[in-house]
Design a protein around this motif. Structure first.
Motif, PDB file in Angstrom:
ATOM      1  N   GLU A   1      -6.765  -4.951   0.242  1.00 22.02           N
ATOM      2  CA  GLU A   1      -5.625  -4.464  -0.543  1.00 22.02           C
ATOM      3  C   GLU A   1      -5.789  -4.780  -2.029  1.00 22.02           C
ATOM      4  O   GLU A   1      -5.327  -4.027  -2.884  1.00 22.02           O
ATOM      5  CB  GLU A   1      -4.328  -5.081  -0.021  1.00 22.02           C
ATOM      6  CG  GLU A   1      -3.904  -4.523   1.345  1.00 22.02           C
ATOM      7  CD  GLU A   1      -2.690  -5.232   1.893  1.00 22.02           C
ATOM      8  OE1 GLU A   1      -2.256  -6.234   1.284  1.00 22.02           O
ATOM      9  OE2 GLU A   1      -2.175  -4.793   2.947  1.00 22.02           O
TER      10      GLU A   1
ATOM     11  N   LEU B   1      -6.731   5.834   3.630  1.00 20.58           N
ATOM     12  CA  LEU B   1      -7.422   4.827   4.442  1.00 20.58           C
ATOM     13  C   LEU B   1      -7.553   5.294   5.884  1.00 20.58           C
ATOM     14  O   LEU B   1      -8.597   5.101   6.520  1.00 20.58           O
ATOM     15  CB  LEU B   1      -6.663   3.499   4.377  1.00 20.58           C
ATOM     16  CG  LEU B   1      -7.272   2.333   5.161  1.00 20.58           C
ATOM     17  CD1 LEU B   1      -8.654   1.982   4.625  1.00 20.58           C
ATOM     18  CD2 LEU B   1      -6.361   1.111   5.101  1.00 20.58           C
TER      19      LEU B   1
ATOM     20  N   SER C   1     -11.442   0.098   6.721  1.00 20.66           N
ATOM     21  CA  SER C   1     -11.021  -1.272   7.024  1.00 20.66           C
ATOM     22  C   SER C   1     -11.357  -1.669   8.454  1.00 20.66           C
ATOM     23  O   SER C   1     -10.610  -2.387   9.111  1.00 20.66           O
ATOM     24  CB  SER C   1      -9.515  -1.410   6.792  1.00 20.66           C
ATOM     25  OG  SER C   1      -8.788  -0.458   7.555  1.00 20.66           O
TER      26      SER C   1
ATOM     27  N   HIS D   1      -6.028  -4.019   9.124  1.00 18.30           N
ATOM     28  CA  HIS D   1      -4.637  -3.847   8.714  1.00 18.30           C
ATOM     29  C   HIS D   1      -3.710  -3.760   9.929  1.00 18.30           C
ATOM     30  O   HIS D   1      -2.608  -4.332   9.927  1.00 18.30           O
ATOM     31  CB  HIS D   1      -4.477  -2.602   7.847  1.00 18.30           C
ATOM     32  CG  HIS D   1      -5.103  -2.730   6.494  1.00 18.30           C
ATOM     33  ND1 HIS D   1      -4.699  -3.661   5.571  1.00 18.30           N
ATOM     34  CD2 HIS D   1      -6.131  -2.049   5.906  1.00 18.30           C
ATOM     35  CE1 HIS D   1      -5.419  -3.547   4.475  1.00 18.30           C
ATOM     36  NE2 HIS D   1      -6.299  -2.581   4.656  1.00 18.30           N
TER      37      HIS D   1
ATOM     38  N   ALA E   1      -7.654  -8.287   5.310  1.00 20.83           N
ATOM     39  CA  ALA E   1      -6.682  -7.276   4.896  1.00 20.83           C
ATOM     40  C   ALA E   1      -6.226  -7.507   3.454  1.00 20.83           C
ATOM     41  O   ALA E   1      -6.099  -6.554   2.670  1.00 20.83           O
ATOM     42  CB  ALA E   1      -5.488  -7.282   5.854  1.00 20.83           C
ATOM     43  N   ARG E   2      -5.982  -8.763   3.088  1.00 15.60           N
ATOM     44  CA  ARG E   2      -5.564  -9.063   1.706  1.00 15.60           C
ATOM     45  C   ARG E   2      -6.662  -8.702   0.720  1.00 15.60           C
ATOM     46  O   ARG E   2      -6.397  -8.155  -0.360  1.00 15.60           O
ATOM     47  CB  ARG E   2      -5.203 -10.542   1.584  1.00 15.60           C
ATOM     48  CG  ARG E   2      -3.890 -10.928   2.264  1.00 15.60           C
ATOM     49  CD  ARG E   2      -3.439 -12.311   1.822  1.00 15.60           C
ATOM     50  NE  ARG E   2      -4.406 -13.348   2.184  1.00 15.60           N
ATOM     51  CZ  ARG E   2      -4.358 -14.027   3.318  1.00 15.60           C
ATOM     52  NH1 ARG E   2      -3.427 -13.774   4.226  1.00 15.60           N
ATOM     53  NH2 ARG E   2      -5.255 -14.972   3.567  1.00 15.60           N
TER      54      ARG E   2
ATOM     55  N   ARG F   1      -0.776  -6.432  10.572  1.00 20.37           N
ATOM     56  CA  ARG F   1       0.617  -5.998  10.673  1.00 20.37           C
ATOM     57  C   ARG F   1       1.236  -6.342  12.029  1.00 20.37           C
ATOM     58  O   ARG F   1       2.396  -6.737  12.120  1.00 20.37           O
ATOM     59  CB  ARG F   1       0.727  -4.487  10.430  1.00 20.37           C
ATOM     60  CG  ARG F   1       0.573  -4.055   8.983  1.00 20.37           C
ATOM     61  CD  ARG F   1       1.067  -2.631   8.795  1.00 20.37           C
ATOM     62  NE  ARG F   1       0.340  -1.685   9.634  1.00 20.37           N
ATOM     63  CZ  ARG F   1      -0.708  -0.968   9.233  1.00 20.37           C
ATOM     64  NH1 ARG F   1      -1.157  -1.101   7.986  1.00 20.37           N
ATOM     65  NH2 ARG F   1      -1.294  -0.112  10.046  1.00 20.37           N
TER      66      ARG F   1
ATOM     67  N   MET G   1       0.840  -1.187   0.000  1.00 25.63           N
ATOM     68  CA  MET G   1       0.000   0.000   0.000  1.00 25.63           C
ATOM     69  C   MET G   1       0.882   1.246   0.000  1.00 25.63           C
ATOM     70  O   MET G   1       1.801   1.339   0.817  1.00 25.63           O
ATOM     71  CB  MET G   1      -0.932   0.001   1.221  1.00 25.63           C
ATOM     72  CG  MET G   1      -2.018   1.067   1.181  1.00 25.63           C
ATOM     73  SD  MET G   1      -3.054   1.041   2.665  1.00 25.63           S
ATOM     74  CE  MET G   1      -3.736  -0.619   2.614  1.00 25.63           C
ATOM     75  N   THR G   2       0.616   2.161  -0.893  1.00 24.50           N
ATOM     76  CA  THR G   2       1.427   3.376  -0.990  1.00 24.50           C
ATOM     77  C   THR G   2       1.136   4.307   0.181  1.00 24.50           C
ATOM     78  O   THR G   2       0.077   4.220   0.816  1.00 24.50           O
ATOM     79  CB  THR G   2       1.121   4.116  -2.292  1.00 24.50           C
ATOM     80  OG1 THR G   2      -0.228   4.603  -2.243  1.00 24.50           O
ATOM     81  CG2 THR G   2       1.289   3.197  -3.500  1.00 24.50           C
TER      82      THR G   2
ATOM     83  N   ALA H   1      -2.136   5.990  -0.296  1.00 26.01           N
ATOM     84  CA  ALA H   1      -3.272   5.108  -0.035  1.00 26.01           C
ATOM     85  C   ALA H   1      -3.453   4.892   1.467  1.00 26.01           C
ATOM     86  O   ALA H   1      -4.582   4.852   1.975  1.00 26.01           O
ATOM     87  CB  ALA H   1      -3.079   3.772  -0.748  1.00 26.01           C
ATOM     88  N   GLU H   2      -2.350   4.754   2.193  1.00 30.16           N
ATOM     89  CA  GLU H   2      -2.433   4.574   3.646  1.00 30.16           C
ATOM     90  C   GLU H   2      -3.041   5.805   4.312  1.00 30.16           C
ATOM     91  O   GLU H   2      -3.872   5.680   5.236  1.00 30.16           O
ATOM     92  CB  GLU H   2      -1.049   4.294   4.221  1.00 30.16           C
ATOM     93  CG  GLU H   2      -0.529   2.893   3.933  1.00 30.16           C
ATOM     94  CD  GLU H   2       0.744   2.591   4.691  1.00 30.16           C
ATOM     95  OE1 GLU H   2       1.169   3.439   5.510  1.00 30.16           O
ATOM     96  OE2 GLU H   2       1.319   1.514   4.471  1.00 30.16           O
TER      97      GLU H   2
END
Length: 416
Positions: A414, A9, A253, A369, A410-411, A373, A1-2, A5-6
């Motif tokens: 994404e 989100l 999310s 996410h 999460a997948r 993580r 995720m760039t 994008a983060e």
């Protein structure tokens, strides 16, 4: 995720947390499920957790289904009910797929009365059955004469009386009751003593003022006063109404549903709506009651974990020191467990505050996410049902939902 994008989100999740905190579900009445629950039908049985077929249901859930079919008059005997359930003539569906939630086996049938919780902000409605109390109950798979008699009394006597009392009363602010109960030592999942007392106080005078026989009013008051878990189902309806508002946004999310059917557990998210992410259910390693063993335990089952999705239950353990004896551990353990949940939450609830932590808000808004993580799975308060239908609850404690369901969600997010 760039990074872009983060950041986007994170903004989405912050806006969802604002919606979560701003929600104002109110208890407006009790109605038969067939009348109130969207998509309900006379031959439909709603159950806890992700979708499951009759043949795969745990013995406790199958026994609860059989009892519900006899209760509805669709079968004359429990044996006949089991045959009907396996005939293909009965439709089974998750309660969560119909804006509803049920404790343990979570069975909802057409004539069962459901609490109606309507969010004054979003206008969305959620539903939950009336808690039967402890001991031999349908939600634990009991289906004997005393269980069926109690279900009939709840349907024919208690629910109409409570509905009349609510009609003569301002709609109950469920979030306000939760907030006050947290200040009084509840976490509004496994411990609901203060919240139940608050509901009793709110409705007692309206019940007395109802045009009903004194004996009926007294029986209703005794039932509520003698059931420390009466508020549990209201807490579930409240949380379901809140999370429906998050799912309607179709972004972010955040976890909106956590549930189990005894075979699988599953979660849903704010961006993916009704899509389930599932994994095998596990037997919780919790405090068992005297004389019980893990061999007797049903794997994770129930819809009440929806309360955790908004910051109650395991996320609010620090508010409920008295629950340490029930779930095991020390008060310091409770605080440490709920404080660790801040690592996977978007923020704090602005209304649900914990006095012993300097009135900090409970951690709210589980981000899949952050879970994926960190490897920190959400902890939830739980009860454990016996594998033997009707034996009831055999333990309680704190467990984690499988990390795999959050990783899968999460997948999927994404890849979207």
């Amino acid at each position: 995720m760039t990074p872009t994008a983060e950041a986007d989100l994170e903004r989405q999740n912050r806006s969802l947390l604002d919606i979560l905190c701003a929600a104002r579900p109110r208890l407006t009445g009790l109605k038969p499920a067939l009348q109130a629950v969207p998509g309900m039908a006379e031959n439909r049985i709603l159950h806890a957790g992700p979708p499951i077929a009759w043949a795969q249901m745990t013995p406790a859930m199958q026994a609860a289904v059989a009892g519900a079919l006899v209760h509805e008059g669709l079968a004359g005997t429990l044996e006949g009910a089991a045959a009907l359930a396996g005939s293909g003539e009965i439709d089974f569906a998750p309660a969560h797929d119909h804006q509803a939630a049920g404790a343990m086996a979570g069975i909802v049938s057409a004539s069962m009365p459901v609490f109606v919780a309507e969010d004054a902000v979003s206008g969305l409605k959620a539903f939950a059955t009336v808690n039967e109390g402890l001991g031999k109950t349908l939600r634990f798979g009991a289906n004997g004469p005393e269980v069926l008699a109690r279900l009939a009394w709840i349907r024919d006597d208690l629910a109409p009386l409570l509905d009349a009392a609510l009609a003569a009363h301002e709609p109950l602010d469920l979030g306000g009751l939760v907030a006050e109960a947290l200040r009084r030592g509840d976490e509004c999942h496994n411990r609901n003593k203060a919240a139940t007392a608050l509901v009793f106080r709110e409705l007692a005078l309206s019940l007395v003022d109802c045009d009903a026989p004194r004996s009926a009013v007294a029986e209703a008051l005794r039932f509520v006063a003698g059931n420390d878990h009466f508020f549990l189902n209201l807490s579930m309806a409240h949380a379901k109404a809140v999370t429906l508002a998050l799912e309607r946004e179709a972004k972010g999310s955040l976890v909106t549903t956590m549930a189990g059917n005894g075979r699988e557990v599953g979660i849903r998210t704010s961006a993916t709506g009704a899509r389930w992410f599932t994994a095998p259910a596990e037997v919780a390693d919790v405090r068992l009651f005297a004389g019980q063993s893990l061999e007797d335990a049903t794997p994770t089952m129930g819809d009440s974990y929806v309360t955790e999705a908004i910051g109650l239950g395991g996320f609010a353990l620090a508010a409920a020191p008295a629950i340490a004896e029930f779930v095991g551990g020390t008060v310091a353990d409770l605080v440490a467990r709920s404080e660790r949940m801040r690592e996977i939450a978007v923020g704090e609830h602005s209304r649900f505050l914990i006095p012993s932590l300097g009135f900090r808000g409970v951690p709210s808004g589980i981000d899949v996410h952050r879970v994926a993580r960190s490897g920190i799975a959400p902890i939830v308060n739980t009860g454990v049902a016996s594998k033997r239908p009707g034996a009831g609850q055999i333990g309680a404690g704190v467990q984690s939902f499988p990390l795999a369901v959050f990783q899968a969600a999460a997948r999927a997010l994404e890849a979207a």
